[in-house]
Design a protein around this motif. Sequence first.
Motif, PDB file in Angstrom:
ATOM      1  N   LEU A 196      -0.574  -2.973  -2.624  1.00  0.00           N
ATOM      2  CA  LEU A 196       0.207  -3.399  -1.461  1.00  0.00           C
ATOM      3  C   LEU A 196      -0.505  -4.587  -0.841  1.00  0.00           C
ATOM      4  CD1 LEU A 196       2.730  -2.559   0.194  1.00  0.00           C
ATOM      5  CD2 LEU A 196       1.212  -1.221   1.654  1.00  0.00           C
ATOM      6  N   ASP A 200       4.008  -8.066   1.031  1.00  0.00           N
ATOM      7  CA  ASP A 200       4.914  -6.985   0.650  1.00  0.00           C
ATOM      8  C   ASP A 200       5.588  -6.370   1.870  1.00  0.00           C
ATOM      9  OD1 ASP A 200       4.478  -7.152  -2.114  1.00  0.00           O
ATOM     10  OD2 ASP A 200       2.642  -5.961  -1.968  1.00  0.00           O
ATOM     11  N   TRP A 202       7.497  -2.556   2.948  1.00  0.00           N
ATOM     12  CA  TRP A 202       7.815  -1.171   2.577  1.00  0.00           C
ATOM     13  C   TRP A 202       8.925  -0.669   3.497  1.00  0.00           C
ATOM     14  CZ3 TRP A 202       3.602   1.667  -0.322  1.00  0.00           C
ATOM     15  CH2 TRP A 202       4.082   2.858  -0.870  1.00  0.00           C
ATOM     16  N   ILE A 216       3.602   5.790   5.279  1.00  0.00           N
ATOM     17  CA  ILE A 216       4.048   4.399   5.113  1.00  0.00           C
ATOM     18  C   ILE A 216       3.464   3.526   6.215  1.00  0.00           C
ATOM     19  CG2 ILE A 216       6.059   2.867   5.148  1.00  0.00           C
ATOM     20  CD1 ILE A 216       7.653   5.176   3.878  1.00  0.00           C
ATOM     21  N   CYS A 220       0.924   0.350   5.208  1.00  0.00           N
ATOM     22  CA  CYS A 220       1.284  -1.024   5.556  1.00  0.00           C
ATOM     23  C   CYS A 220       0.281  -1.635   6.528  1.00  0.00           C
ATOM     24  CB  CYS A 220       2.684  -1.067   6.147  1.00  0.00           C
ATOM     25  SG  CYS A 220       4.002  -0.780   4.942  1.00  0.00           S
ATOM     26  N   HIS A 247       8.651  -2.293  -1.669  1.00  0.00           N
ATOM     27  CA  HIS A 247       8.240  -0.915  -1.886  1.00  0.00           C
ATOM     28  C   HIS A 247       9.192   0.027  -1.153  1.00  0.00           C
ATOM     29  CE1 HIS A 247       4.644  -3.149  -2.919  1.00  0.00           C
ATOM     30  NE2 HIS A 247       4.007  -2.064  -3.302  1.00  0.00           N
ATOM     31  N   SER A 249       9.973   4.476  -0.632  1.00  0.00           N
ATOM     32  CA  SER A 249       9.733   5.897  -0.912  1.00  0.00           C
ATOM     33  C   SER A 249      11.055   6.639  -0.775  1.00  0.00           C
ATOM     34  CB  SER A 249       8.715   6.487   0.078  1.00  0.00           C
ATOM     35  OG  SER A 249       7.483   5.813   0.022  1.00  0.00           O
TER      36      SER A 249
END
Length: 515
Positions: A196, A200, A202, A216, A220, A247, A249
Amino acid sequence: MMSPLHQAALNHPDAIAIEGRHEAIDPSITTGNKTCNNTCTTTRVSYAQLSGLVHCVAQQLQSQGVKHGDIVACLSHNNIEMICLYWACIDAGWIFLPLSPRLADVQINQLIKRFDLQWLWTDNVSRKTAIEIANWLDIELPQKVDQLINQAVEISPHQASNIILTSGSSGTPKAAVHCLTNHLSSAKGAATFIALAPSDAWLLSLPLFHIGGLAIIHRCTLAGACIVLRDPALTLAEQLTSSHITHVSLVPTQAIQILRQHPAAFTNISALLLGGGVIEPALIDALQHLHINAYTSYGMTEMSSQITTAKANLLGHHGCPLPSRQLRLKDGLIWVKGECLFLGYLTDQGLSLPLDEQGWFCTHDKGQLDLEGQLSILGRMDNMFICGGENIHPEQLEAVLLTHPNVAQAIVFAIDDIIFGHLPAAIIDYCVADNNTNAIGLETVNAKAADLNGVNIDNINLQLSQLVESTLARFKRPRQFFGWPKDIVSSGLKVPRKSIINAIQTQIDAAKTAS
């Protein structure tokens, strides 16, 4: 130490910390012209600006009387205020308790009484009518954001920082308490497997009342990466397509839905992390067919999210323990420990941390390790039952039942039997399936799953029995099938297994009484 949020503001002051649709905080951090009800815009907040917002929130709550060590409850969907509140709790030494907005008022009141809660913040004014809390908190993000990172205070990373409610296997919420060290160890270990970077982003697709959502946030923040809030006006697939997201989840059902509706949504995703449910081989095969970089994980609230992680594979394993985690098997049960292990459960007597003499925590999950130390999950020990001297793991049967195109959800449980002790029965959430399958082999399910006109349930049940017999063993086939109770509402990501089984058991007992 300094809070990771303020450290990120020093290391990456101009990097975007949060992106989401929100009422404009500061014109200098609002970009784009997408509007929502004429007041909602796409807002991007840098780490330096987020540091200032968190400082302001901490001052606001301190002025309202919140003191060091107090529990600050939060009833909200993911938003900027909620993230600011979490980091303000870290700064001020408060304990952050996020609650699911799906909980009924009576359930919230029970939690208030159980944990003697004094402080609650919500973004839903209508909830204030029936909830009985001593003090409602007000949070007002300033229209102009000052970058006050130089005023960040030192914190103690080993003190209690948050509570996550987890029903576990009992159905009664347990209050799992973590410290910041637990989360940072989890995030650092996860980063060794899933890279990460500050460039990036997420997607915060999991709620902050779930350990996966908090994970998360920490991943991050340590990386200086962007947290993208879910846009309620868009489907997951639409947001993955229209936003810069690298990214994500997801629980398996979310991934399956996207693959059925819009598989191209995963095209620009660098990493897809799956967890929180049974992962069917058909899903893994579909992801591999599309060359999607997917990972599976085994984790739990008590270990601050991920324990093991692996590249998605058809062998069914979830990899080896990540750094700061230890794992062993004892009589087939998984035991864990390490820096990620939580502080304990909050009880009337204080914190309770059930460990053995060597400091290991029992997960109550059954597992096995291959020659390379990679973990496969067999199911919950407390879900297992014995049928005629044979162990039945419901999760194994459920995975088979879920491969049928007319099954949206399935739960296998034990019913009493004079001869065998227990027999397997299944609770099925039936759905309508198209006759066609798409290019990746996943059956396309009609969105109106509740409309079962023309569906022969008896025929489906016969097919399900035959499917189990041909896949596993004849004695494992369900002897009875029950429809999914529609009045049970989940307050989290996972199916409320115990509540659903209890509802069906009540039906069974009532039928026996009537006869």
